[in-house]
Design a protein around this motif. Structure first.
Motif, mmCIF file in Angstrom:
data_model
loop_
_atom_site.group_PDB
_atom_site.id
_atom_site.type_symbol
_atom_site.label_atom_id
_atom_site.label_comp_id
_atom_site.label_asym_id
_atom_site.label_seq_id
_atom_site.Cartn_x
_atom_site.Cartn_y
_atom_site.Cartn_z
ATOM 1 N N HIS A 247 0.834 -1.202 0.000
ATOM 2 C CA HIS A 247 0.000 0.000 0.000
ATOM 3 C C HIS A 247 0.869 1.253 0.000
ATOM 4 N N TRP A 248 1.928 1.249 0.804
ATOM 5 C CA TRP A 248 2.827 2.397 0.864
ATOM 6 C C TRP A 248 3.511 2.620 -0.477
ATOM 7 N N ILE A 249 3.975 1.538 -1.107
ATOM 8 C CA ILE A 249 4.608 1.658 -2.419
ATOM 9 C C ILE A 249 3.638 2.244 -3.428
ATOM 10 N N TYR A 250 2.387 1.796 -3.394
ATOM 11 C CA TYR A 250 1.397 2.277 -4.356
ATOM 12 C C TYR A 250 1.138 3.768 -4.188
ATOM 13 N N TRP A 251 1.025 4.240 -2.945
ATOM 14 C CA TRP A 251 0.658 5.629 -2.715
ATOM 15 C C TRP A 251 1.833 6.581 -2.762
ATOM 16 N N CYS A 252 3.031 6.140 -2.473
ATOM 17 C CA CYS A 252 4.151 7.071 -2.338
ATOM 18 C C CYS A 252 5.126 7.085 -3.509
ATOM 19 N N PRO B 181 6.257 7.125 -7.535
ATOM 20 C CA PRO B 181 5.645 7.640 -8.762
ATOM 21 C C PRO B 181 5.127 6.495 -9.629
ATOM 22 N N PRO B 182 4.065 6.754 -10.382
ATOM 23 C CA PRO B 182 3.522 5.682 -11.211
ATOM 24 C C PRO B 182 4.425 5.375 -12.395
ATOM 25 N N ASN B 183 4.694 4.120 -12.588
ATOM 26 C CA ASN B 183 5.410 3.629 -13.757
ATOM 27 C C ASN B 183 4.875 2.233 -14.052
ATOM 28 N N PRO B 184 5.282 1.613 -15.112
ATOM 29 C CA PRO B 184 4.716 0.298 -15.436
ATOM 30 C C PRO B 184 4.914 -0.763 -14.347
ATOM 31 N N LEU B 185 5.919 -0.612 -13.501
ATOM 32 C CA LEU B 185 6.136 -1.607 -12.449
ATOM 33 C C LEU B 185 5.238 -1.393 -11.236
ATOM 34 N N THR B 186 4.847 -0.139 -10.962
ATOM 35 C CA THR B 186 4.071 0.129 -9.753
ATOM 36 C C THR B 186 2.597 0.378 -10.016
ATOM 37 N N THR B 187 2.171 0.477 -11.254
ATOM 38 C CA THR B 187 0.754 0.718 -11.511
ATOM 39 C C THR B 187 -0.028 -0.578 -11.400
ATOM 40 N N MET B 188 -1.231 -0.462 -10.902
ATOM 41 C CA MET B 188 -2.121 -1.609 -10.783
ATOM 42 C C MET B 188 -3.283 -1.413 -11.745
ATOM 43 N N GLN B 189 -3.779 -2.491 -12.293
ATOM 44 C CA GLN B 189 -4.799 -2.394 -13.330
ATOM 45 C C GLN B 189 -6.183 -2.089 -12.758
ATOM 46 N N GLY B 190 -6.556 -2.679 -11.641
ATOM 47 C CA GLY B 190 -7.914 -2.563 -11.129
ATOM 48 C C GLY B 190 -8.161 -1.393 -10.209
ATOM 49 N N THR B 191 -7.204 -0.520 -10.023
ATOM 50 C CA THR B 191 -7.358 0.601 -9.109
ATOM 51 C C THR B 191 -7.071 1.902 -9.840
ATOM 52 N N PRO B 192 -7.608 3.013 -9.342
ATOM 53 C CA PRO B 192 -7.332 4.297 -9.994
ATOM 54 C C PRO B 192 -5.890 4.730 -9.728
ATOM 55 N N PRO B 193 -5.396 5.683 -10.501
ATOM 56 C CA PRO B 193 -4.046 6.188 -10.255
ATOM 57 C C PRO B 193 -3.927 6.804 -8.862
ATOM 58 N N SER B 194 -2.745 6.786 -8.299
ATOM 59 C CA SER B 194 -2.573 7.229 -6.912
ATOM 60 C C SER B 194 -2.742 8.736 -6.748
ATOM 61 N N HIS B 195 -2.674 9.512 -7.817
ATOM 62 C CA HIS B 195 -2.845 10.958 -7.658
ATOM 63 C C HIS B 195 -4.310 11.350 -7.531
ATOM 64 N N LEU B 196 -5.247 10.439 -7.772
ATOM 65 C CA LEU B 196 -6.670 10.699 -7.574
ATOM 66 C C LEU B 196 -7.026 10.359 -6.131
ATOM 67 N N ARG B 197 -7.052 11.338 -5.264
ATOM 68 C CA ARG B 197 -7.230 11.103 -3.837
ATOM 69 C C ARG B 197 -8.631 11.383 -3.349
ATOM 70 N N ARG B 198 -9.550 11.761 -4.197
ATOM 71 C CA ARG B 198 -10.904 12.101 -3.757
ATOM 72 C C ARG B 198 -11.718 10.833 -3.572
ATOM 73 N N MET B 199 -12.342 10.718 -2.424
ATOM 74 C CA MET B 199 -13.177 9.549 -2.136
ATOM 75 C C MET B 199 -14.583 9.800 -2.655
ATOM 76 N N VAL B 200 -15.128 8.829 -3.310
ATOM 77 C CA VAL B 200 -16.479 8.935 -3.841
ATOM 78 C C VAL B 200 -17.342 7.929 -3.099
ATOM 79 N N GLY B 201 -18.457 8.398 -2.524
ATOM 80 C CA GLY B 201 -19.363 7.462 -1.878
ATOM 81 C C GLY B 201 -19.515 7.621 -0.416
#
Length: 99
Positions: free
Chosen positions: A72-77, A79-99
């Motif tokens: 979780h720390w790696i994902y949020w802290c 920078p996004p690149n092909p090794l750290t991006t996940m397919q099923g989740t939004p990019p880490s710079h989108l921090r607004r919670m919906v819902g």
């Protein structure tokens, strides 16, 4: 007809290397490799010291947190690149919670 139903509790455990979780053992293994490739005993000892320090630091940080805290720390802290991006989740710079 009463039978006891066994419910396994350890299906989602973290991967282990010996007694250690993979994310705690990774700094030691990486520094072991770098120290071995350096070719001198002094640099090997320095690299192993750094690896042990990093793994102890990481284990203290994750002591009372979620088992996948390091991922979780790696994902949020980082920078996004092909090794750290996940397919099923939004990019880490989108921090607004919906819902």
């Amino acid at each position: 007809m009463q039978t006891e139903t066994y419910i396994p509790r350890r299906l989602d455990d973290q991967w282990k290397i010996g007694f250690w979780d993979v994310d705690v053992a990774a700094p030691i293994l990486f520094c072991f490799f770098v120290g071995y490739m350096s070719g001198s005993k002094l640099s090997f000892a320095v690299c192993m010291g750094i690896g042990i320090f990093l793994s102890r630091w990481l284990s203290r940080i994750k002591a009372d947190k979620h088992p996948a805290f390091a991922m979780h720390w790696i994902y949020w802290c980082l920078p996004p690149n092909p090794l750290t991006t996940m397919q099923g989740t939004p990019p880490s710079h989108l921090r607004r919670m919906v819902g």
